[in-house]
Design a protein around this motif. Sequence first.
Motif, PDB file in Angstrom:
ATOM      1  N   LEU A  26       0.831  -1.194   0.000  1.00 39.39           N
ATOM      2  CA  LEU A  26       0.000   0.000   0.000  1.00 39.39           C
ATOM      3  C   LEU A  26       0.873   1.256   0.000  1.00 39.39           C
ATOM      4  O   LEU A  26       0.586   2.225  -0.718  1.00 39.39           O
ATOM      5  CB  LEU A  26      -0.915  -0.012   1.219  1.00 39.39           C
ATOM      6  CG  LEU A  26      -2.128   0.881   1.163  1.00 39.39           C
ATOM      7  CD1 LEU A  26      -2.948   0.649  -0.096  1.00 39.39           C
ATOM      8  CD2 LEU A  26      -2.993   0.664   2.384  1.00 39.39           C
ATOM      9  N   GLN A  27       1.955   1.235   0.742  1.00 36.10           N
ATOM     10  CA  GLN A  27       2.854   2.382   0.773  1.00 36.10           C
ATOM     11  C   GLN A  27       3.448   2.641  -0.615  1.00 36.10           C
ATOM     12  O   GLN A  27       3.512   3.767  -1.078  1.00 36.10           O
ATOM     13  CB  GLN A  27       3.959   2.156   1.790  1.00 36.10           C
ATOM     14  CG  GLN A  27       4.846   3.355   1.966  1.00 36.10           C
ATOM     15  CD  GLN A  27       5.818   3.189   3.117  1.00 36.10           C
ATOM     16  OE1 GLN A  27       5.818   2.196   3.819  1.00 36.10           O
ATOM     17  NE2 GLN A  27       6.659   4.179   3.313  1.00 36.10           N
ATOM     18  N   ARG A  28       3.848   1.581  -1.310  1.00 34.26           N
ATOM     19  CA  ARG A  28       4.401   1.720  -2.667  1.00 34.26           C
ATOM     20  C   ARG A  28       3.324   2.266  -3.609  1.00 34.26           C
ATOM     21  O   ARG A  28       3.593   3.105  -4.470  1.00 34.26           O
ATOM     22  CB  ARG A  28       4.888   0.345  -3.148  1.00 34.26           C
ATOM     23  CG  ARG A  28       5.436   0.350  -4.553  1.00 34.26           C
ATOM     24  CD  ARG A  28       6.910   0.655  -4.544  1.00 34.26           C
ATOM     25  NE  ARG A  28       7.100   1.941  -5.203  1.00 34.26           N
ATOM     26  CZ  ARG A  28       8.094   2.774  -4.965  1.00 34.26           C
ATOM     27  NH1 ARG A  28       8.983   2.505  -4.074  1.00 34.26           N
ATOM     28  NH2 ARG A  28       8.192   3.899  -5.610  1.00 34.26           N
ATOM     29  N   TYR A  29       2.081   1.795  -3.447  1.00 37.20           N
ATOM     30  CA  TYR A  29       0.973   2.264  -4.280  1.00 37.20           C
ATOM     31  C   TYR A  29       0.767   3.765  -4.064  1.00 37.20           C
ATOM     32  O   TYR A  29       0.552   4.514  -5.022  1.00 37.20           O
ATOM     33  CB  TYR A  29      -0.312   1.481  -3.961  1.00 37.20           C
ATOM     34  CG  TYR A  29      -1.445   1.800  -4.897  1.00 37.20           C
ATOM     35  CD1 TYR A  29      -1.503   1.242  -6.172  1.00 37.20           C
ATOM     36  CD2 TYR A  29      -2.457   2.675  -4.522  1.00 37.20           C
ATOM     37  CE1 TYR A  29      -2.538   1.547  -7.044  1.00 37.20           C
ATOM     38  CE2 TYR A  29      -3.493   2.979  -5.385  1.00 37.20           C
ATOM     39  CZ  TYR A  29      -3.524   2.417  -6.643  1.00 37.20           C
ATOM     40  OH  TYR A  29      -4.551   2.731  -7.504  1.00 37.20           O
ATOM     41  N   TYR A  30       0.818   4.212  -2.812  1.00 43.34           N
ATOM     42  CA  TYR A  30       0.701   5.640  -2.515  1.00 43.34           C
ATOM     43  C   TYR A  30       1.786   6.425  -3.243  1.00 43.34           C
ATOM     44  O   TYR A  30       1.505   7.399  -3.930  1.00 43.34           O
ATOM     45  CB  TYR A  30       0.860   5.885  -1.002  1.00 43.34           C
ATOM     46  CG  TYR A  30      -0.429   5.955  -0.240  1.00 43.34           C
ATOM     47  CD1 TYR A  30      -0.893   7.163   0.251  1.00 43.34           C
ATOM     48  CD2 TYR A  30      -1.181   4.823   0.019  1.00 43.34           C
ATOM     49  CE1 TYR A  30      -2.066   7.243   0.980  1.00 43.34           C
ATOM     50  CE2 TYR A  30      -2.347   4.884   0.744  1.00 43.34           C
ATOM     51  CZ  TYR A  30      -2.794   6.101   1.226  1.00 43.34           C
ATOM     52  OH  TYR A  30      -3.956   6.173   1.927  1.00 43.34           O
ATOM     53  N   VAL A  31       3.029   5.999  -3.057  1.00 40.62           N
ATOM     54  CA  VAL A  31       4.159   6.723  -3.638  1.00 40.62           C
ATOM     55  C   VAL A  31       4.052   6.759  -5.161  1.00 40.62           C
ATOM     56  O   VAL A  31       4.282   7.801  -5.786  1.00 40.62           O
ATOM     57  CB  VAL A  31       5.493   6.089  -3.193  1.00 40.62           C
ATOM     58  CG1 VAL A  31       6.665   6.674  -3.960  1.00 40.62           C
ATOM     59  CG2 VAL A  31       5.688   6.266  -1.694  1.00 40.62           C
ATOM     60  N   ASP A  32       3.690   5.637  -5.758  1.00 44.80           N
ATOM     61  CA  ASP A  32       3.595   5.566  -7.217  1.00 44.80           C
ATOM     62  C   ASP A  32       2.516   6.473  -7.789  1.00 44.80           C
ATOM     63  O   ASP A  32       2.580   6.858  -8.952  1.00 44.80           O
ATOM     64  CB  ASP A  32       3.333   4.124  -7.670  1.00 44.80           C
ATOM     65  CG  ASP A  32       4.543   3.227  -7.481  1.00 44.80           C
ATOM     66  OD1 ASP A  32       5.660   3.751  -7.233  1.00 44.80           O
ATOM     67  OD2 ASP A  32       4.371   1.993  -7.557  1.00 44.80           O
ATOM     68  N   PHE A  39      -5.693  11.160  -9.392  1.00 46.97           N
ATOM     69  CA  PHE A  39      -5.431  10.880  -7.983  1.00 46.97           C
ATOM     70  C   PHE A  39      -5.278  12.184  -7.211  1.00 46.97           C
ATOM     71  O   PHE A  39      -4.825  13.192  -7.749  1.00 46.97           O
ATOM     72  CB  PHE A  39      -4.138  10.063  -7.808  1.00 46.97           C
ATOM     73  CG  PHE A  39      -4.295   8.601  -8.079  1.00 46.97           C
ATOM     74  CD1 PHE A  39      -4.669   7.727  -7.070  1.00 46.97           C
ATOM     75  CD2 PHE A  39      -4.060   8.097  -9.344  1.00 46.97           C
ATOM     76  CE1 PHE A  39      -4.800   6.374  -7.318  1.00 46.97           C
ATOM     77  CE2 PHE A  39      -4.191   6.739  -9.610  1.00 46.97           C
ATOM     78  CZ  PHE A  39      -4.565   5.872  -8.585  1.00 46.97           C
ATOM     79  N   ILE A  40      -5.636  12.132  -5.950  1.00 42.43           N
ATOM     80  CA  ILE A  40      -5.365  13.222  -5.018  1.00 42.43           C
ATOM     81  C   ILE A  40      -4.764  12.586  -3.775  1.00 42.43           C
ATOM     82  O   ILE A  40      -5.183  11.509  -3.341  1.00 42.43           O
ATOM     83  CB  ILE A  40      -6.632  14.034  -4.667  1.00 42.43           C
ATOM     84  CG1 ILE A  40      -6.267  15.229  -3.765  1.00 42.43           C
ATOM     85  CG2 ILE A  40      -7.681  13.168  -4.035  1.00 42.43           C
ATOM     86  CD1 ILE A  40      -7.418  16.177  -3.481  1.00 42.43           C
ATOM     87  N   SER A  41      -3.770  13.236  -3.240  1.00 45.17           N
ATOM     88  CA  SER A  41      -3.094  12.728  -2.054  1.00 45.17           C
ATOM     89  C   SER A  41      -2.993  13.855  -1.041  1.00 45.17           C
ATOM     90  O   SER A  41      -2.743  15.001  -1.404  1.00 45.17           O
ATOM     91  CB  SER A  41      -1.695  12.237  -2.425  1.00 45.17           C
ATOM     92  OG  SER A  41      -0.972  11.911  -1.270  1.00 45.17           O
ATOM     93  N   PHE A  72      -4.198  10.227   3.050  1.00 47.02           N
ATOM     94  CA  PHE A  72      -5.355  10.054   2.175  1.00 47.02           C
ATOM     95  C   PHE A  72      -4.886   9.935   0.732  1.00 47.02           C
ATOM     96  O   PHE A  72      -4.046  10.715   0.278  1.00 47.02           O
ATOM     97  CB  PHE A  72      -6.302  11.252   2.312  1.00 47.02           C
ATOM     98  CG  PHE A  72      -7.455  11.203   1.361  1.00 47.02           C
ATOM     99  CD1 PHE A  72      -8.601  10.512   1.687  1.00 47.02           C
ATOM    100  CD2 PHE A  72      -7.386  11.829   0.126  1.00 47.02           C
ATOM    101  CE1 PHE A  72      -9.663  10.453   0.794  1.00 47.02           C
ATOM    102  CE2 PHE A  72      -8.436  11.776  -0.767  1.00 47.02           C
ATOM    103  CZ  PHE A  72      -9.579  11.084  -0.429  1.00 47.02           C
ATOM    104  N   LEU A  73      -5.424   8.963   0.016  1.00 46.42           N
ATOM    105  CA  LEU A  73      -5.210   8.849  -1.419  1.00 46.42           C
ATOM    106  C   LEU A  73      -6.563   8.543  -2.047  1.00 46.42           C
ATOM    107  O   LEU A  73      -7.233   7.585  -1.661  1.00 46.42           O
ATOM    108  CB  LEU A  73      -4.219   7.727  -1.756  1.00 46.42           C
ATOM    109  CG  LEU A  73      -3.884   7.568  -3.242  1.00 46.42           C
ATOM    110  CD1 LEU A  73      -3.054   8.762  -3.724  1.00 46.42           C
ATOM    111  CD2 LEU A  73      -3.112   6.278  -3.491  1.00 46.42           C
ATOM    112  N   GLY A  74      -6.964   9.385  -2.975  1.00 53.30           N
ATOM    113  CA  GLY A  74      -8.245   9.198  -3.637  1.00 53.30           C
ATOM    114  C   GLY A  74      -8.076   9.093  -5.134  1.00 53.30           C
ATOM    115  O   GLY A  74      -7.169   9.688  -5.718  1.00 53.30           O
TER     116      GLY A  74
END
Length: 179
Positions: A26-32, A39-41, A72-74
């Motif tokens: 999940l952390q890698r998905y956020y960073v990518d 996407f919004i972070s 948050f990642l949307g």
Amino acid sequence: MQRTIKYLIFTVTAAFIVSCGDSASLQRYYVDNLESKNFISQDIPLSMVELDKTNFTEEQKEAYNSVDKLNFLGYRADASEADVYKAELTKVKTILSDSKYKDLMEFSDKGNKIVVKYVGDDDEADEVVLFGSAKELGFAIVRILGDDMSPDKIAVLINAMQKANVDENQIADIMNFFK
């Protein structure tokens, strides 16, 4: 002797590379996807979320105080890119189906399903993950990070926050993103 040392160094290096490989997290998905299209972070320190805690029980207050921040990642769904949405949704569901993510609770809110999972053991969660999706809007992932988070107490806190009055101005950027 030198051959043994070289072999040992090679083995340790190979093990390190394999353990740090491309396995989905999940952390890698956020960073990518921090700056990817649709996407919004946002990192949200809990101190920025004003919440009326006057009706919280001691258990709810303790759970609230154990949380440091929210990541948050949307993803905003776009009707013209339905296949991309499905692919991204599948990626997240695959990551969250890993056995390290333990089920905490599920609920529906206005017809949308929300899943809460955690990483850790029954006494202490290292990370709590809220994942919700709506076909028309997209999906959102919230990583809850903190210290001494108890899964049971976090579940009680989440139930309390569902009923709490949250000032929508605090999350206006996020809400506007999904419109």
